[in-house]
Design an enzyme around this catalytic site. Structure first.
Site, PDB file in Angstrom:
ATOM      1  N   CYS A  75      64.569  45.677  71.829  1.00 26.85           N
ATOM      2  CA  CYS A  75      63.103  45.812  71.731  1.00 26.85           C
ATOM      3  C   CYS A  75      62.516  44.993  70.600  1.00 26.85           C
ATOM      4  CB  CYS A  75      62.750  47.268  71.528  1.00 26.85           C
ATOM      5  SG  CYS A  75      63.495  48.268  72.786  1.00 26.85           S
TER       6      CYS A  75
ATOM      7  N   HIS B 100      55.860  47.294  69.075  1.00 28.03           N
ATOM      8  CA  HIS B 100      56.626  47.523  70.307  1.00 28.03           C
ATOM      9  C   HIS B 100      56.152  48.851  70.892  1.00 28.03           C
ATOM     10  CE1 HIS B 100      59.686  48.316  73.162  1.00 28.03           C
ATOM     11  NE2 HIS B 100      60.356  49.162  72.404  1.00 28.03           N
TER      12      HIS B 100
ATOM     13  N   ASN C 192      58.126  51.847  78.248  1.00 29.80           N
ATOM     14  CA  ASN C 192      58.772  50.986  77.266  1.00 29.80           C
ATOM     15  C   ASN C 192      59.428  49.828  78.014  1.00 29.80           C
ATOM     16  OD1 ASN C 192      60.606  49.768  75.571  1.00 29.80           O
ATOM     17  ND2 ASN C 192      61.240  51.676  74.604  1.00 29.80           N
TER      18      ASN C 192
HETATM   19  O1  LIG Z   1      59.567  63.995  71.713  1.00 32.88           O
HETATM   20  C1  LIG Z   1      60.692  63.981  72.249  1.00 32.88           C
HETATM   21  O2  LIG Z   1      61.334  64.984  72.590  1.00 32.88           O
HETATM   22  C2  LIG Z   1      61.336  62.612  72.477  1.00 32.88           C
HETATM   23  C3  LIG Z   1      61.871  62.114  71.152  1.00 32.88           C
HETATM   24  C4  LIG Z   1      62.604  60.813  71.343  1.00 32.88           C
HETATM   25  N1  LIG Z   1      61.745  59.830  71.999  1.00 32.88           N
HETATM   26  C5  LIG Z   1      61.982  58.514  71.795  1.00 32.88           C
HETATM   27  C6  LIG Z   1      62.869  58.102  70.817  1.00 32.88           C
HETATM   28  C7  LIG Z   1      63.082  56.737  70.636  1.00 32.88           C
HETATM   29  C8  LIG Z   1      62.411  55.846  71.419  1.00 32.88           C
HETATM   30  C9  LIG Z   1      62.657  54.412  71.301  1.00 32.88           C
HETATM   31  C10 LIG Z   1      63.339  53.748  72.329  1.00 32.88           C
HETATM   32  C11 LIG Z   1      63.626  52.410  72.227  1.00 32.88           C
HETATM   33  C12 LIG Z   1      64.401  51.747  73.307  1.00 32.88           C
HETATM   34  O3  LIG Z   1      63.764  50.597  73.669  1.00 32.88           O
HETATM   35  C13 LIG Z   1      63.179  51.654  71.140  1.00 32.88           C
HETATM   36  C14 LIG Z   1      62.483  52.293  70.103  1.00 32.88           C
HETATM   37  C15 LIG Z   1      62.228  53.665  70.194  1.00 32.88           C
HETATM   38 CL1  LIG Z   1      61.383  54.444  68.905  1.00 32.88          CL
HETATM   39  C16 LIG Z   1      61.517  56.297  72.379  1.00 32.88           C
HETATM   40  N2  LIG Z   1      61.303  57.627  72.536  1.00 32.88           N
HETATM   41  C17 LIG Z   1      61.001  60.252  73.209  1.00 32.88           C
HETATM   42  C18 LIG Z   1      60.330  61.598  73.020  1.00 32.88           C
END
Ligand SMILES: O=C(O)C1CCN(c2ccc(-c3cc(CO)ccc3Cl)cn2)CC1
Length: 322
Positions: free
Chosen positions: A111, A249, A279
């Site tokens: 990313c 991002h 994403n």
């Molecule tokens: O709130 C919750 O339970 C969940 C908690 C965890 N979450 C996340 C965590 C990490 C990412 C993420 C992924 C990438 C991959 O390209 C890059 C950068 C990021 Cl910061 C996206 N979402 C979703 C909601």
């Protein structure tokens, strides 16, 4: 470093998948997804592969600029989801558009892919070349385990890019800060390749799917993105107030707002569109940049900051005078 963003373009698959549609076959809901991620829908390929999306972006960029492909010196593609290991997406694009004078290769920084690739292109334009394409292109749907609701709801497919030209004007890269934390690479992995041979047998099975420690990646992002933004601003001798827009991002809406708060900057300076695309890894900043340029929100004379973060673990920020 002197370059101008002559054109931008984006291509996303037609097929839209809403949170509600995911809920028809997965134990999830819009009520869970939207508040936690900011995502309402994503675009998913039906027949296209990554190179098809990238060819679409390259073709749009050349048509918009009234250029022919033989006028390009290079094509760089940031991707973590290539069609094949070889040829790379960039090399497929080079062949399909007939960029006979361009060398081409992919850069893999998950990313942070668009940020790292734009940084490399700036170096090429400052030292040797006149004109090139930087494209972020992903088909993450091929890497998603559609039985794993913790990751399947997060990702989408898409591509976007910019046509860059060397310039004597005072536009281009003012400063950058790129950092890699390989010791934390296990927190976000995808696309394991099988390793086996006649003599040693199977050494490693292929596990193609995304595996993510969401909490670790989330905490990494909220800590390291402000750090690289502050470092790049310091190198450019700029204060946060002097940045017109911060293009982060588009991984998670809550991360964007927590970074805006940390920076004491109005949320309006942190536009988001993950609601519509999910994403899209290396494509996300390019899609956002193209939408903002098309809307006239981002225009010549402004100073913007772009920041990627994710697999690697990687993080990076560029300060750009557009
Ligand atoms: O709130 C919750 O339970 C969940 C908690 C965890 N979450 C996340 C965590 C990490 C990412 C993420 C992924 C990438 C991959 O390209 C890059 C950068 C990021 Cl910061 C996206 N979402 C979703 C909601």
């Amino acid at each position: 470093e002197r370059f101008t963003i002559v054109q931008s373009a984006r291509v996303v698959p037609e097929r839209v998948v809403t949170n509600d549609e995911l809920a028809t076959f997965m134990d999830t809901s819009d009520e869970w997804i939207q508040p936690r991620t900011g995502i309402r829908q994503r675009h998913i390929v039906s027949t296209e592969d990554t190179s098809d999306l990238a060819v679409g972006v390259a073709t749009k960029l050349l048509n918009q600029a009234g250029l022919t492909a033989d006028q390009l010196d290079f094509i760089l593609v940031g991707t973590m989801s290539p069609d094949t290991l070889s040829p790379s997406v960039a090399q497929i694009v080079q062949g399909k558009i007939g960029a006979t004078n361009a060398f081409a290769w992919d850069l893999s920084a998950a990313c942070s892919g668009f940020v790292y690739t734009l940084s490399m292109a700036s170096a090429l334009l400052t030292t040797r070349y006149q004109r090139g394409l930087v494209i972020g292109a992903e088909v993450l749907s091929k890497l998603v385990d559609w039985d794993d609701r913790s990751t399947a709801v997060l990702f989408g497919d898409g591509a976007a890019g910019v046509l860059l030209e060397r310039t004597e004007a005072e536009t281009g890269l003012l400063a950058e800060s790129l950092k890699t934390f390989g010791e934390r690479s296990e927190f976000l992995t995808a696309g394991q390749q099988r390793n086996a041979n006649y003599f040693a047998g199977e050494l490693k099975a292929a596990d193609p799917y995304f595996k993510m420690n969401g909490r670790e990646v989330y905490n990494f992002a909220t800590r390291e993105v402000p750090a690289v933004l502050n470092e790049a601003l310091a190198k450019a001798s700029l204060t946060p107030d002097e940045i017109d827009y911060y293009l982060l991002h588009q991984a998670n809406g809550r991360i964007v707002s927590s970074i805006a708060k940390r920076f004491g900057q109005p949320i309006e300076k942190f536009p988001t569109n993950m609601a519509f695309y999910g994403n899209t890894s290396a494509a996300s900043i390019g899609i956002l940049l193209d939408e903002l340029r098309e809307a006239g929100t981002i225009k010549p004379g402004q100073t913007i900051a772009i920041a990627g973060f994710g697999g690697g673990l990687t993080v990076g920020a560029l300060i750009i005078k557009v």
